[in-house]
Design a protein around this motif. Structure first.
Motif, short mmCIF file in Angstrom:
data_model
loop_
_atom_site.label_atom_id
_atom_site.label_comp_id
_atom_site.label_asym_id
_atom_site.label_seq_id
_atom_site.Cartn_x
_atom_site.Cartn_y
_atom_site.Cartn_z
N THR A 44 137.86 -89.04 128.32
CA THR A 44 137.55 -87.65 128.69
C THR A 44 137.35 -87.53 130.20
N VAL A 46 141.87 -82.43 126.87
CA VAL A 46 140.52 -82.51 126.30
C VAL A 46 140.06 -81.10 125.97
N SER A 69 132.89 -82.50 122.98
CA SER A 69 134.16 -82.72 123.70
C SER A 69 134.96 -83.77 122.96
N MET A 70 136.27 -83.62 122.97
CA MET A 70 137.13 -84.61 122.32
C MET A 70 138.51 -84.59 122.97
#
Length: 254
Positions: free
Chosen positions: A143, A176, A217-218
């Motif tokens: 990320t 992201v 977040s990913m």
């Protein structure tokens, strides 16, 4: 002997005393094991500071330091202590000598000089880090790599009070999604993220966490450099091979 002489250990360790003070402190040092231990500790710390990592300072650092120096208020001139008329032994004023008693209030000057020296090092073009260069450094996460990429592109939308941001780096081929105030998906449902290709077809890029979270977040699955956008839909629990509803948000890459 004035009790404040113990406070000169730091100045002595960095050779910041004048000849009179050094002689007086060394006389005290021979009789004070606490001060000897402190001086040895400070000198050992000074040796460790030589094992540093040199990093090139940014171009703006010199101008910033010089601008800040203009805002520093100068200290008043040093003056000998006032004559109180006390001529008892140990309190007789000596003309032209700033005594250890008067140094009690000006000892912080030593540390201001040290701070100024640090500023000079910075202006000279190097920023010194007091740790060994062989100290292991944590590599950036996937990320962080995307967010810090030089070609990172950001796309943001607010959806029912939740803020969703897509960050894409074409050079890394990654994207992201970052969501703040993410609500929980309804029972039996999940939020699914999709890449949109140039033909408008949606390709699954992953499922968002089911439960509510203040921030999530990913990294999206797939090569982000070949797609033209990202969409979010509400799908049956576990996700779908293709969208079953209209996107609740669609981010089109410019």
């Amino acid at each position: 002997m004035n009790a404040d002489i113990h406070g000169l250990s730091g100045a002595y360790a960095v050779d910041a005393l004048d000849d009179v003070e050094r002689a007086e402190f060394e006389s005290h040092l021979a009789q004070c094991p606490e001060c000897r231990a402190e001086v040895e500790s400070l000198r050992a710390a000074a040796v460790q500071l030589t094992r540093v990592t040199a990093t090139t300072a940014p171009d703006s650092l010199r101008a910033s330091v010089l601008d800040q120096i203009k805002t520093v208020r100068p200290l008043p001139p040093l003056t000998p202590p006032a004559d109180t008329g006390d001529t008892t032994e140990g309190h007789r004023p000596v003309a032209g000598v700033v005594t250890l008693e008067s140094r009690r209030w000006r000892s912080p000057v030593t540390w201001l000089v040290a701070a100024a020296a640090a500023a000079v090092l910075a202006i000279g073009g190097l920023v010194w880090s007091p740790w060994s260069s062989d100290q292991p450094q944590q590599p950036p996460t996937a990320t962080e790599q995307v967010i810090r990429a030089k070609d990172a592109q950001r796309y943001e939308k607010v959806i029912d009070g939740a803020r969703a941001t897509i960050v894409r780096s074409p050079s890394l081929g990654k994207a992201v999604i970052i969501a703040d105030n993410m609500p929980a998906a309804p029972d039996g449902k999940d939020f699914q993220v999709w890449f949109q290709n140039p033909d408008g077809e949606m390709v699954s890029a992953g499922l968002m966490p089911h439960e509510a979270r203040p921030s999530v977040s990913m990294v999206l699955d797939g090569d982000a450099s070949k797609y033209t956008g990202v969409g979010i839909t509400l799908e049956p629990a576990g996700g779908s091979p293709a969208p079953t509803s209209e996107p609740i948000a669609l981010f089109e890459f410019s």
